[in-house]
Design an enzyme around this catalytic site. Sequence first.
Site, PDB file in Angstrom:
ATOM      1  N   HIS A 118       0.538  -1.077  -0.138  1.00  0.00           N
ATOM      2  CA  HIS A 118       0.515  -0.175   0.007  1.00  0.00           C
ATOM      3  C   HIS A 118       0.781   1.165  -0.744  1.00  0.00           C
ATOM      4  O   HIS A 118       0.723   2.158  -0.252  1.00  0.00           O
ATOM      5  CB  HIS A 118      -1.177   0.196   1.694  1.00  0.00           C
ATOM      6  CG  HIS A 118      -1.643   1.279   1.377  1.00  0.00           C
ATOM      7  ND1 HIS A 118      -2.900   0.897   0.829  1.00  0.00           N
ATOM      8  CD2 HIS A 118      -1.777   2.694   1.874  1.00  0.00           C
ATOM      9  CE1 HIS A 118      -3.874   2.172   1.010  1.00  0.00           C
ATOM     10  NE2 HIS A 118      -2.890   3.422   1.542  1.00  0.00           N
ATOM     11  N   GLU A 119       1.999   1.332   1.354  1.00  0.00           N
ATOM     12  CA  GLU A 119       2.297   2.372   1.600  1.00  0.00           C
ATOM     13  C   GLU A 119       3.851   3.186  -0.441  1.00  0.00           C
ATOM     14  O   GLU A 119       4.153   3.649  -0.367  1.00  0.00           O
ATOM     15  CB  GLU A 119       3.887   2.526   2.648  1.00  0.00           C
ATOM     16  CG  GLU A 119       2.701   2.398   3.683  1.00  0.00           C
ATOM     17  CD  GLU A 119       1.576   3.746   3.713  1.00  0.00           C
ATOM     18  OE1 GLU A 119       1.998   4.983   2.814  1.00  0.00           O
ATOM     19  OE2 GLU A 119       1.075   3.695   4.655  1.00  0.00           O
ATOM     20  N   HIS A 158       1.534   4.543  -2.907  1.00  0.00           N
ATOM     21  CA  HIS A 158       2.233   6.142  -2.551  1.00  0.00           C
ATOM     22  C   HIS A 158       3.704   6.173  -3.255  1.00  0.00           C
ATOM     23  O   HIS A 158       3.640   7.761  -3.807  1.00  0.00           O
ATOM     24  CB  HIS A 158       1.419   6.567  -1.438  1.00  0.00           C
ATOM     25  CG  HIS A 158       0.345   6.349  -0.463  1.00  0.00           C
ATOM     26  ND1 HIS A 158      -0.186   7.271  -0.972  1.00  0.00           N
ATOM     27  CD2 HIS A 158      -0.408   5.685   0.834  1.00  0.00           C
ATOM     28  CE1 HIS A 158      -1.478   7.146  -0.646  1.00  0.00           C
ATOM     29  NE2 HIS A 158      -1.752   6.224   0.961  1.00  0.00           N
ATOM     30  N   HIS A 161       3.500   6.708  -6.656  1.00  0.00           N
ATOM     31  CA  HIS A 161       2.735   7.651  -7.722  1.00  0.00           C
ATOM     32  C   HIS A 161       4.106   9.063  -7.468  1.00  0.00           C
ATOM     33  O   HIS A 161       3.513  10.268  -8.193  1.00  0.00           O
ATOM     34  CB  HIS A 161       1.938   8.554  -6.315  1.00  0.00           C
ATOM     35  CG  HIS A 161       0.366   9.420  -6.471  1.00  0.00           C
ATOM     36  ND1 HIS A 161      -0.523   9.647  -5.668  1.00  0.00           N
ATOM     37  CD2 HIS A 161       0.636   9.633  -7.710  1.00  0.00           C
ATOM     38  CE1 HIS A 161      -1.546  10.572  -6.960  1.00  0.00           C
ATOM     39  NE2 HIS A 161      -1.011  10.609  -8.223  1.00  0.00           N
TER      40      HIS A 161
END
Length: 685
Positions: free
Chosen positions: A470-471, A474, A477
């Site tokens: 999940h991280e 980020h 991105h």
Amino acid sequence: MTLGNPLLAPSALPYQLPDYARIRSEHYLPAFDEAFTEHRQEVAAITRVRSMPTFENTMVPLENSGRLLEDVAHAFYTVSSADATPEIQEIEETVAPLMAAHQDAIQLDSALFWRVKTLHDQLDDLTLDAEQHYLVERRYRQMARAGAGLDDDAKARLTTLNQRLSSLTTTFEKNLLAETNDLAVVFDDAAELDGLTEGEISAAAGLAADRGLDGRYVVTLTLFTGHPYLAHLTNRASRKRIMDASRARARRGNANDNAAVLAEIVRLRAERATLLGFDSHAAFVTSDETAGSPDAVRDLLHRLAAPAAANTARERAALQTIVDTEAEPFALAAHDWAFYTEKVRRAEYDLDTTALRPWFEAERVLQDGVFRTATELYGVSFTERDDLRGYHPEVRVFEVHDADGSAVGLYLLDLYTRDTKRGGAWMNPIVSQSTLRGTLPVVVNNLNVPKPTAGQPTLLTLDEVTTLFHEFGHALHGLFARVTYPHFAGTNVYRDFVEFPSQVNEMWIYWPEIIARYARHLDTGEPLPAEVLDRLHASETFNQGFSTSEYLAAAWLDQAWHLLSAEHAARDIDVAAFEASALADIGLDDALVPPRYSSTYFAHVFAGGYSAGYYSYIWSEVLDADTVEWFRDNGGLTRANGDRFRQRLLGIGGSKDPLEAYRDFRGRDADIQPLLERRGLMPTE
């Protein structure tokens, strides 16, 4: 102190990584002072221009301004989140109101606002490209919402409010860190930790030794209400001690109690919203999110709450049935839920999640899972740079290159928990990408994985594997966004959109080609058996009633606090009574399923950037679930799919309306149906 301050000169390190080997605590305050002054001078130079505003004489220098401040702030706040020594905390308390006052001085500058507004008023007549056009739109809207159009008296009150709020949120986080450390649970006997793995018990012994408690065992608390160990501790009293300690944080009436702090935060946010022309802080926040209004948020949360509560009731009954078969039955309590959930999982799916940990060795998950997925999808490669130093000895630095060998940026990973690190997991930029400034991104991921004793492997739980993927979503991105103007860099997007890319990246955890590479037994190298993977897939909606309910309860608490009018927020509010009333309102007042975060330790909304925005996770998940369906329908893990996702969503940063970008990627608006199916929330007849 200015002379020789490494923060006041461009870093000579690759990608302008701050030279943390040379930076000392005493460098930060002088650097902030110098950066504030320089930024004000840069803005003054813009407003002194006598000619009429143009994009070139207003927006370009505005985007170039404040670079030193951004560099100093990124370097400092990275440390204050992940290694908050008492000295760093003291600096942060000093800086917080100064930063708020400085931001107001820029955002509320009447002469600057006039120039931006003039451009906005003639936007349709200007010859601008799409990013430039959107930049004028966003800058104008953000300055107007910040209060740039208010009279001088209102601006003065607004500045006072913002400074006080910055101090309060810093206090909230400081109190929470102190409480989390103080309430770490100390056990005298390893028998009290029966059910934990040898590595977990060893880590607890190591933490105790670090605190001078040789021969004992320390279990530190997680940011959220529950704790991973609750699923495996056989000793019911031990489970209760951990749960009780977690729920007691910052509400014990001591010097670190956050009740009065959060009440003042709520009151001042409500007053500020009124000053800015909004009925509530929630109305203010959502007016500039994709949701658009608190009503839209309320509708979604209430729509999901009823079926989630119904699923929770069924799950509770199944757990109580297991308890009732024991030699000494008892009424299920909140600290029992995770433990008996694992029993039901084993009974129904023949799955023991603890037994899976030898397949999730951290380095293999990182290299053959997280990194390999990015290579397959996007063509990027990762090379560890042992010659580059992060802000703490445990931080690792990786250089990222594209398939053609061109540089993408730096990725830093700070995996382990420590007493000076705030709870949870996150990504933040250290250097922002901008073509205008000629910078490439440097980003960091922080997790809170317990560190094993020397010589022992780091074995992750399935939840920790999920968090890492999940991280890293980020991080991708932040790494992939390629924009001209720093205002749009990386994850500078709407708050209720920012979780979308990270949630999408979780889909690859169970993807056959990926899990076959990273989920290999520590000792034998054997892959996770196919039948186990099948059972993991079959159990994906298992316990979703609980998971969804605890999340929705927290999301609604956030909304309830921030829907208060200024008049209501000014009353003397009992935190516990307010929480009970709010949870009853949404039908999630269940003693066995406490909110994922209770108010006094809800750092996302009272210390972080999620005030009136914690709904963002489920809001983004609508897009995420729909996107996962698109990948599955279009061949899954392919470079073509990765390139499309990168070019149309990740790569644009904040330079385009996010829902317009999603439609460009998907060909239509997102459908909520995949989310309802994923979470087992299909309406019952």
